[in-house]
Design an enzyme around this catalytic site. Structure first.
Site, PDB file in Angstrom:
ATOM      1  N   ARG A 263       0.817  -1.219   0.000  1.00 36.29           N
ATOM      2  CA  ARG A 263       0.000   0.000   0.000  1.00 36.29           C
ATOM      3  C   ARG A 263       0.849   1.268   0.000  1.00 36.29           C
ATOM      4  NH1 ARG A 263      -5.081   0.658   0.759  1.00 36.29           N
ATOM      5  NH2 ARG A 263      -4.770   2.481   2.109  1.00 36.29           N
TER       6      ARG A 263
ATOM      7  N   GLU B   6      -0.785   8.963   4.339  1.00 33.71           N
ATOM      8  CA  GLU B   6      -1.077   9.947   5.373  1.00 33.71           C
ATOM      9  C   GLU B   6       0.112  10.883   5.597  1.00 33.71           C
ATOM     10  OE1 GLU B   6      -4.322   7.307   7.864  1.00 33.71           O
ATOM     11  OE2 GLU B   6      -2.243   7.297   8.519  1.00 33.71           O
TER      12      GLU B   6
ATOM     13  N   PHE C 286      -0.001   5.628  11.528  1.00 34.25           N
ATOM     14  CA  PHE C 286      -0.704   4.508  10.914  1.00 34.25           C
ATOM     15  C   PHE C 286      -0.113   4.119   9.561  1.00 34.25           C
ATOM     16  CE2 PHE C 286      -3.529   5.982  14.148  1.00 34.25           C
ATOM     17  CZ  PHE C 286      -4.151   4.846  14.623  1.00 34.25           C
ATOM     18  N   GLU C 287      -0.218   4.993   8.563  1.00 36.90           N
ATOM     19  CA  GLU C 287       0.196   4.590   7.231  1.00 36.90           C
ATOM     20  C   GLU C 287       0.783   5.783   6.493  1.00 36.90           C
ATOM     21  OE1 GLU C 287      -1.846   1.546   4.238  1.00 36.90           O
ATOM     22  OE2 GLU C 287      -2.808   3.517   4.156  1.00 36.90           O
ATOM     23  N   GLN C 288       2.096   5.859   6.450  1.00 40.44           N
ATOM     24  CA  GLN C 288       2.745   6.874   5.638  1.00 40.44           C
ATOM     25  C   GLN C 288       3.842   6.215   4.810  1.00 40.44           C
ATOM     26  OE1 GLN C 288       5.819   9.505   7.027  1.00 40.44           O
ATOM     27  NE2 GLN C 288       5.272   9.128   9.171  1.00 40.44           N
TER      28      GLN C 288
END
Length: 531
Positions: free
Chosen positions: A347, A364, A370-372
């Site tokens: 992702r 993000e 969380f999700e970068q």
């Protein structure tokens, strides 16, 4: 024997656990919020070490999305029982305040390169777990005990309980076998058996400048444990000018020839400011068992030595060589690189979507837990250069990609290719230099407009000063922004000083899309060059 300089694992390799199998030595170190989890280095001569694997690669083993900075993997313990490897680790979900959510697991493998099993959950009563294989076949699980009650000391002692490998759970009574020395903050237990004695090596004094490795022993595994005559076998707490500071959290190994060594955590503060810009590192000391049955450093002091005698000859040229990374379809990401938290890397990046390039998908913000999309490698030299080339078409100021020097969400310097409101591409130097919780972004200088083609980016850190550069096409490098303070990329500036920030400085490639459209950024190569 030849001398080898310390540290042996430079740059963010803390909390070492060492294991020897035949002629092969393996060291496991903490990785915190960086994925995959746990670094394992290999050596056959104690002089030269190679990063060979990170075993926690699957969602079933580790999912750190939502873990705050400096949480995640704490203090793994690697051991071998004659049949297979055992890796014990903590996944910390919260560390601030009275409560700590610290979950302890065990994975196993017959080969150090894996495959590693799915984890067995053990407990959550404290962190820094380890596993001891006794000579009667029993296995014993240790961890520090955390007490959330304000009226008590929160580092409550070292817990010991039998682990049943067939049932996959703890059995019998849990016992607090050691409450530490007067230095307090007892953690990081490792247990050994020698000539009828059980020896307990622990870490004390916190992971900052009062850190120490404390040794105790008992005739019974359950104690009581008496303290070493010097209490601390390794520490620099009483010599603030010593080059190796923060020394503690150790583990013991013996060579096939019967020599004894201690690996331990250390840090090297800069001279201008007391900041360990390379994070917490791993050092090695030669030790001897004396007639009184206690272990001492061979140097005759408990101060960590800046050089150590080892069987092999250290290849200094290899460590200081330039590293050029290419990105190839169908190949894994080069092992030096990690990313943050997520077990779903597809992702945030791909090596196949743009052949010959690393494609990052902007996710993000840089402050996300969380999700970068941030793919980076450790800073391992005080002075170095890094460079890359990015192809990116931002539509507005909420999309950005580029070259980043990163410690955590509150401490970074970022040369970002972004855009004005009308979509005109521009470069901005973005920093966060104010620690938690007041952290805010600083923009250095005026934005620089660029064309729509690829942009080359470079940074140079020298004497703890960071300078960004850029170039388009075949142009020469141009400076952008002022010289920045690179020493903020350290534990001492990580938001909680050295007792609460635990990782290290990274340099790498990033992409962020605050519009939520996962805008792609393609990086053609990456260079890390010690200077």
């Amino acid at each position: 024997m030849p001398l080898r300089p310390n540290p042996i694992l430079p740059g963010f390799n803390p909390d070492p656990s060492i294991c020897r199998v035949g002629d092969d030595y393996f060291i496991a170190t903490s990785t915190f919020e960086w994925f995959p989890g746990v670094q394992i280095h290999h050596s056959r001569d104690l002089a030269n070490w190679e990063l060979i694997t990170r075993p926690l690669t699957r969602k079933s083993q580790l999912d750190m999305r939502g873990n705050p900075d400096s949480c995640g993997i704490w203090a793994p313990c690697l051991s071998h029982d004659g049949e297979k490897f055992w890796l014990v680790y903590t996944d910390v979900k919260r560390k601030d305040g009275n409560f700590k959510d610290a979950h302890n697991y065990i994975v196993t493998a017959t080969d150090i390169m894996g495959p590693w099993s799915d984890p067995v959950y053990v407990n959550s009563s404290g962190f820094d777990p380890s596993l001891f294989h006794d000579d009667d076949g029993k296995k014993w699980f240790l961890n520090m005990l955390w007490d959330h009650r304000s009226r008590n000391h929160r580092f409550a002692g070292i817990a010991l309980q039998e682990f049943d490998p067939e049932a996959g759970k703890l059995v019998g009574e849990r016992k607090n076998i050691f409450r530490g020395s007067p230095l307090k903050l007892v953690e990081g237990p490792h247990l050994y058996k020698r000539e009828g004695w059980y020896y307990l090596l622990t870490a004390e004094g916190g992971t900052g400048y009062d850190h120490a490795a404390t040794l105790a022993r008992s005739r019974s595994i359950g104690g009581p444990y008496e303290l070493h005559p010097d209490m601390y076998v390794v520490t620099a707490k009483d010599d603030p000018l010593h080059p190796l500071q923060r020394a503690g959290h150790g583990d013991i190994v013996e060579t096939p020839d019967g020599d004894t060594y201690i690996v331990h955590l250390t840090g090297r503060p800069t001279t201008q400011k007391r900041r360990c810009v390379l994070g917490r590192e791993t050092a090695l000391q030669k030790a001897v068992w004396k007639d009184d049955g206690w272990l001492y450093l061979e140097a005759g002091t408990n101060l960590p030595q800046t050089e150590v005698e080892v069987p092999g000859t250290y290849d200094d040229a290899a460590f200081n060589a330039e590293r050029r990374y290419a990105f190839s379809a169908g190949q894994p990401l080069p092992i030096d690189f990690q990313w943050l938290r997520t077990p779903e890397p597809e992702r945030i990046f791909s090596l196949d979507a743009a052949p010959g390039k690393l494609r990052l998908y902007g996710r993000e913000s840089i402050a996300s837990w969380f999700e970068q999309a941030l793919v980076a490698r450790r800073q391992q030299h005080f002075d170095y250069e890094a460079e890359t080339e990015v192809t990116f078409s931002p539509r507005d100021e909420r999309q950005m990609a580029g070259l980043i020097a990163y410690y955590g969400r509150y401490d970074f310097h970022y040369l970002a290719l972004t855009a004005e409101e009308d979509g005109t591409p521009q470069l901005e130097v973005i920093s966060s230099i104010v620690s938690h919780p007041e952290g805010s972004l600083t923009y250095s200088g005026e934005p620089v407009r660029v064309g729509r083609g690829p942009v080359r980016m470079k940074l140079r850190i020298e004497d703890s000063k960071l300078q960004f550069f850029y170039a388009e096409g075949s142009e020469s490098w141009r400076e952008i922004g002022p010289k920045l303070d690179a020493s903020i990329l350290s534990d001492e500036c990580g938001g909680h000083a050295e007792h609460g920030s635990f990782t290290g400085a990274f340099v790498g490639m990033a992409a962020h899309d605050l519009n939520g459209s996962a805008r792609e950024a393609d990086f053609s190569h990456f260079v890390y060059r010690p200077v």
